[in-house]
Design a protein around this motif. Structure first.
Motif, mmCIF file in Angstrom:
data_model
loop_
_atom_site.group_PDB
_atom_site.id
_atom_site.type_symbol
_atom_site.label_atom_id
_atom_site.label_comp_id
_atom_site.label_asym_id
_atom_site.label_seq_id
_atom_site.Cartn_x
_atom_site.Cartn_y
_atom_site.Cartn_z
ATOM 1 N N ALA A 221 85.696 -3.161 91.580
ATOM 2 C CA ALA A 221 85.141 -3.616 90.305
ATOM 3 C C ALA A 221 85.528 -2.604 89.235
ATOM 4 C CB ALA A 221 83.626 -3.719 90.401
ATOM 5 N N MET A 222 85.600 -3.063 88.002
ATOM 6 C CA MET A 222 86.055 -2.192 86.930
ATOM 7 C C MET A 222 85.011 -2.121 85.815
ATOM 8 S SD MET A 222 89.745 -2.185 85.052
ATOM 9 C CE MET A 222 89.607 -3.456 83.839
ATOM 10 N N LEU A 223 84.833 -0.935 85.282
ATOM 11 C CA LEU A 223 84.038 -0.764 84.060
ATOM 12 C C LEU A 223 84.983 -0.434 82.908
ATOM 13 C CD1 LEU A 223 81.033 1.497 85.226
ATOM 14 C CD2 LEU A 223 81.135 -1.008 85.120
ATOM 15 N N LYS B 229 82.565 -20.215 94.185
ATOM 16 C CA LYS B 229 83.168 -18.942 93.863
ATOM 17 C C LYS B 229 82.504 -18.501 92.553
ATOM 18 C CE LYS B 229 87.837 -16.989 93.899
ATOM 19 N NZ LYS B 229 89.263 -17.312 94.074
ATOM 20 N N VAL B 230 81.883 -17.344 92.567
ATOM 21 C CA VAL B 230 81.180 -16.859 91.376
ATOM 22 C C VAL B 230 81.917 -15.661 90.807
ATOM 23 C CG1 VAL B 230 79.016 -15.976 90.427
ATOM 24 C CG2 VAL B 230 78.958 -17.680 92.256
ATOM 25 N N TYR B 231 82.492 -15.837 89.633
ATOM 26 C CA TYR B 231 83.133 -14.739 88.922
ATOM 27 C C TYR B 231 82.060 -14.026 88.103
ATOM 28 C CZ TYR B 231 87.635 -17.015 89.859
ATOM 29 O OH TYR B 231 88.731 -17.566 90.470
ATOM 30 N N ALA B 232 82.055 -12.699 88.161
ATOM 31 C CA ALA B 232 81.041 -11.958 87.405
ATOM 32 C C ALA B 232 81.717 -10.952 86.485
ATOM 33 C CB ALA B 232 80.088 -11.242 88.356
ATOM 34 N N PHE B 233 81.345 -11.011 85.228
ATOM 35 C CA PHE B 233 81.828 -10.024 84.257
ATOM 36 C C PHE B 233 80.819 -9.985 83.126
ATOM 37 C CE2 PHE B 233 83.234 -12.754 80.774
ATOM 38 C CZ PHE B 233 83.279 -13.994 81.386
ATOM 39 N N GLY C 252 71.318 9.285 79.240
ATOM 40 C CA GLY C 252 71.138 9.412 77.802
ATOM 41 C C GLY C 252 72.357 9.043 76.964
ATOM 42 N N PHE C 253 73.359 8.422 77.570
ATOM 43 C CA PHE C 253 74.492 7.958 76.764
ATOM 44 C C PHE C 253 74.200 6.561 76.229
ATOM 45 C CE2 PHE C 253 76.247 10.957 79.798
ATOM 46 C CZ PHE C 253 76.901 11.815 78.927
ATOM 47 N N LEU C 254 74.687 6.295 75.030
ATOM 48 C CA LEU C 254 74.559 4.954 74.476
ATOM 49 C C LEU C 254 75.952 4.532 74.004
ATOM 50 C CD1 LEU C 254 72.505 2.742 73.927
ATOM 51 C CD2 LEU C 254 72.101 3.734 71.682
ATOM 52 N N PRO C 255 76.805 4.117 74.951
ATOM 53 C CA PRO C 255 78.187 3.783 74.583
ATOM 54 C C PRO C 255 78.238 2.548 73.678
ATOM 55 C CG PRO C 255 77.780 3.338 76.925
ATOM 56 C CD PRO C 255 76.530 3.944 76.375
ATOM 57 N N SER C 256 79.311 2.422 72.912
ATOM 58 C CA SER C 256 79.460 1.257 72.043
ATOM 59 C C SER C 256 79.966 0.045 72.822
ATOM 60 C CB SER C 256 80.386 1.575 70.872
ATOM 61 O OG SER C 256 81.602 2.112 71.335
ATOM 62 N N ALA C 257 80.372 0.258 74.072
ATOM 63 C CA ALA C 257 80.631 -0.858 74.986
ATOM 64 C C ALA C 257 80.539 -0.324 76.399
ATOM 65 C CB ALA C 257 82.008 -1.474 74.753
ATOM 66 N N LEU C 258 80.004 -1.154 77.283
ATOM 67 C CA LEU C 258 79.899 -0.785 78.692
ATOM 68 C C LEU C 258 80.013 -2.094 79.462
ATOM 69 C CD1 LEU C 258 79.491 0.994 81.066
ATOM 70 C CD2 LEU C 258 77.214 1.547 80.290
ATOM 71 N N GLU C 259 81.280 -2.500 79.631
ATOM 72 C CA GLU C 259 81.587 -3.820 80.181
ATOM 73 C C GLU C 259 82.017 -3.700 81.636
ATOM 74 O OE1 GLU C 259 80.475 -5.566 77.062
ATOM 75 O OE2 GLU C 259 81.992 -6.886 77.971
ATOM 76 N N PHE C 260 81.879 -4.797 82.364
ATOM 77 C CA PHE C 260 82.341 -4.766 83.745
ATOM 78 C C PHE C 260 83.062 -6.056 84.080
ATOM 79 C CE2 PHE C 260 79.883 -7.716 86.414
ATOM 80 C CZ PHE C 260 78.989 -8.184 85.478
ATOM 81 N N MET C 261 83.923 -5.991 85.087
ATOM 82 C CA MET C 261 84.413 -7.217 85.704
ATOM 83 C C MET C 261 84.554 -6.998 87.202
ATOM 84 S SD MET C 261 88.333 -7.555 84.284
ATOM 85 C CE MET C 261 88.238 -7.049 82.584
ATOM 86 N N ASP C 262 84.327 -8.073 87.958
ATOM 87 C CA ASP C 262 84.414 -7.946 89.413
ATOM 88 C C ASP C 262 85.873 -8.126 89.861
ATOM 89 O OD1 ASP C 262 84.967 -10.645 89.365
ATOM 90 O OD2 ASP C 262 83.129 -11.265 90.383
ATOM 91 N N HIS C 263 86.115 -8.027 91.156
ATOM 92 C CA HIS C 263 87.503 -8.037 91.653
ATOM 93 C C HIS C 263 88.173 -9.383 91.416
ATOM 94 C CE1 HIS C 263 86.818 -10.358 95.451
ATOM 95 N NE2 HIS C 263 85.576 -9.977 95.212
#
Lengths: 462, 462
Positions: free
Chosen positions: B278-280, B369-373, B247-258
């Motif tokens: 990985a980082m949020l 190589k696939v970068y994901a963020f 039930g949270f609605l953050p104003s940002a919820l971003e990720f990046m892989d290693h």
């Protein structure tokens, strides 16, 4: 356009292809489908109640072949005659396509058929801790498909946006009978032109919505509310502007003028004043620790701006009675006067006090009584133009036109959420330019080359 | 289509009508207009920099008469080649139409010209206590007109919606040179078909936006943020789903892989782990008393779901460095590999962990190589497909196609916010049905009968 009547032969053909269990043609069965919540009445020649997208597609293919008009219908709660049949033909009622296919808490979406009642969807979402915000006044009867077709609004739309903002994707049967998916099942998507949001709000003239993917959000944890009474409508409107200017975003910020208060006084859980008073109904939702503080702060703004009474609902039941009174306004106006036209204007927030102050002038000039209520927080005022007898209609139309012209001068729009349908068709050229109308009619002809879908709506000629 | 080249005669005619001070034609002046943030390059024959709507209209009338293509351009920060000129002709850069006409605190709207830089608008709104939420990564350079043309997203769109949701109305010059207003200056409006939101996201193929009325909201009073590190991307994605589910609605919820962490490690204000982590990056905005509590609760969810580190920015400056690192990812990937394709997929929230877990398989199968963020909270993953040399392009395209096919299987879309432009045109028929494509091409021809506006975009043939 010359349309074919629904002869015995045509009806037999339709029943043979779709199944006779989905057809109504006895006069007493047809009659209710000739009305909505406007003053208009056009009884259809046949009503079809499909259960599948395939049946909708079959009907539209036949309509193109045999050239009869098809008019889609949800629950018939619209105020503009959008689901009625001025050219006769078939009403396609989506009421039997009423399944909630999924309330998906992992993906925060709902998958529904168009005939689901809005309130039923809201309840099903809430049962999983989720929220479907759009709350049109008729939501205990209206269908989600009808809401999407008209881009319905409601009190919560001030904070949460309108129906369009919750339609992620849809399935539609085109007037040709082809079935398309438009939009996405995800929260974002920018592949190609936005057909989903072109169909939403097109009042059933571009396609028949047979499935919807709706965005849900986490349900707010708490809600608090209040009402405030002001000595005049202009003062109440200034309080509305000031609340927004101070940075509050309430989940409802509704108003009603003294005439409306008079009509629903018996329903209110507290004594409402006589005289020229106007009332605001304010609600805040969100975190449990926040909503009470927000309401107190907004109450302080109201007092500062001249409110003579601040009324708090002491519990959920009392709050429910305030909302029931607010929702009853429209029906009571309807019942109070033989002639009733529901205008649905929006003006920029900074101009609502000005317009409110001018309403008595219009009443006097055109011999009308204008009831004003609605969604003050987004500038959307429902102006219910009434007169003591039906013969006054031409003068009432003139008065409505004069008010709408003033609304446009003030930077507003002639319809915020009720749509054009048949009732407001004569006023459309006041707002849209010839170039815009030409494009829109071109889009209609592109989707519906034989003009079989919902004719006689939005545009006076095509 | 056969287009006329911009001969000396044509150029003289354009300069005579629009004024020569708005034309660039020296090769060194043209060169920068041949690129955007993709790998594509098409140098135009002429660049026109109008200051008025009238000049835009004049140019389009000439383009129809003489049949040369016109391609509108904001700041050229797009990732899909949408503002480039594969058919040559004129680039119409809106960069000089950069006035903020009003930040109207009474009506909570902004009136702007299209060339206003997004960040400039955000700052001007904030100076009056108001908020324009959409925040695409390039917002310090991108223009609001370009954002509208592409329906730009950004981290804040999870909570606040995309650019489309903030465009109340617009002025556009149609490909024929006619000028229309679409939409409203008010917060609601349902008169006719929604041409405003049809033009928004049409990537400059249906009209040139020359003015915008934008919705503003009260600026949030406070913001708090954190980062969380997980041993694997799949674990991070499960935390994302769980945060939303609770039930949270953050104003940002971003990720990046290693891989992305590795590229921006030097920019982060705290030590970031090596290995497969990985980082949020999570942000909450709202009432001052609420945001800290929300962040603590979301940190607890992350810990519960296996986060090995919770990192809090100690002050605004540190928070700024986290965001600078997040925003630098795209550019650093671009600089790190000779072959670079930016895919921009969205999958339903419940499927992001599954897709993330499958990425190494695609890397191996296609030698990539696939970068994901990206924007984990709305399922929008930027998958940056890279290869060690340009000759690998066909294989990389094959790999991208395979990933996109999987995304569609998972109920997703092939572009969440970057748009189609030229770069993703070959993939469009994977997502859109022939009936949908036919309608969309019909709309294009209706708006632009001579196909002079931004040819070679979205649809491979018209």
């Amino acid at each position: 356009m010359n349309y074919s009547p629904i002869t015995e032969t045509v009806r037999t053909r339709i029943c043979a292809e779709l199944g006779s269990e989905c057809a109504l043609h006895a006069p007493e069965a047809l009659a209710p489908y000739g009305r909505d919540a406007s003053e208009l009445c056009h009884t259809p020649e046949l009503v079809i109640l499909p259960k599948t997208t395939e049946q909708v597609s079959q009907l539209l293919r036949l309509a193109n072949e045999l050239r009869f008009p098809v008019t889609p219908r949800g629950a018939g709660t619209g105020l503009s005659g959008g689901c009625l049949t001025p050219f006769g033909g078939v009403v396609l009622s989506l009421e039997r396509m009423d399944r909630i296919l999924a309330i998906d808490a992992d993906n925060l979406v709902a998958e529904v058929e168009p005939g689901v009642i809005t309130q039923t969807l809201r309840d099903a979402a809430q049962a999983k801790g989720l929220f479907y915000p759009p709350d049109p006044a008729g939501m205990d009867k209206s269908t989600i498909g009808g809401n999407a077709a008209t881009n319905a609004g409601g009190p919560a739309c001030l904070k949460y946006g309108v129906t369009r903002d919750y339609v992620l994707g849809l399935e539609a049967v085109l007037p040709t009978g082809e079935v398309i998916r438009a939009g996405t099942r995800t929260r974002k998507g920018v592949v190609g032109y936005d057909l989903a949001r072109l169909i939403v709000g097109s009042e059933g003239t571009l396609g028949i919505i047979t499935g919807l993917t709706l965005k849900l959000i986490p349900h707010p944890k708490a809600v608090a509310g209040m009402a405030a009474v002001f000595p005049s409508m202009a003062m109440a409107m200034r309080a509305v502007s000031e609340i927004m200017r101070r940075g509050f975003l309430p989940s409802a910020l509704e108003f009603m003028d003294h005439k409306c208060i008079g009509l629903v006084r018996d329903l209110l859980p507290f004594p409402a004043p006589e005289g020229q008073a106007a009332m605001l109904v304010i609600e805040s939702d969100g975190a449990a620790g926040q909503v009470g503080a927000d309401i107190e702060a907004m109450a302080a703004v109201c007092s500062e701006l001249g409110a003579t009474g601040i009324l708090r609902a002491r519990d959920q039941a009392e709050a429910g009675r305030v909302w029931a009174a607010r929702r009853a306004v429209s029906l009571r106006i309807h019942d109070s006067a033989p002639l009733y036209m529901s205008e649905d204007i929006v003006v920029p927030l900074g101009n609502i006090a000005e317009l409110a102050a001018e309403l008595p002038g219009f009443e006097e000039r055109f011999g009308l009584k204008v009831y004003a209520f609605g969604h003050a927080g987004d500038g959307n005022m429902h102006l219910n133009v009434t007169a003591p007898d039906k013969s006054h209609k031409p003068r009432a139309m003139e008065g409505a036109r004069a008010i709408l012209a003033r609304v446009l001068e003030l930077g507003g729009t002639i319809s915020g959420e009720h749509g054009i349908g048949e009732a407001k068709m004569p006023f459309v050229p006041m707002e849209l330019s010839p170039a815009s109308m030409r494009l829109q009619k071109g889009i209609k002809r592109l989707f519906d080359p034989n003009l079989i879908l919902n004719p006689g709506k939005i545009f006076e000629d095509l």
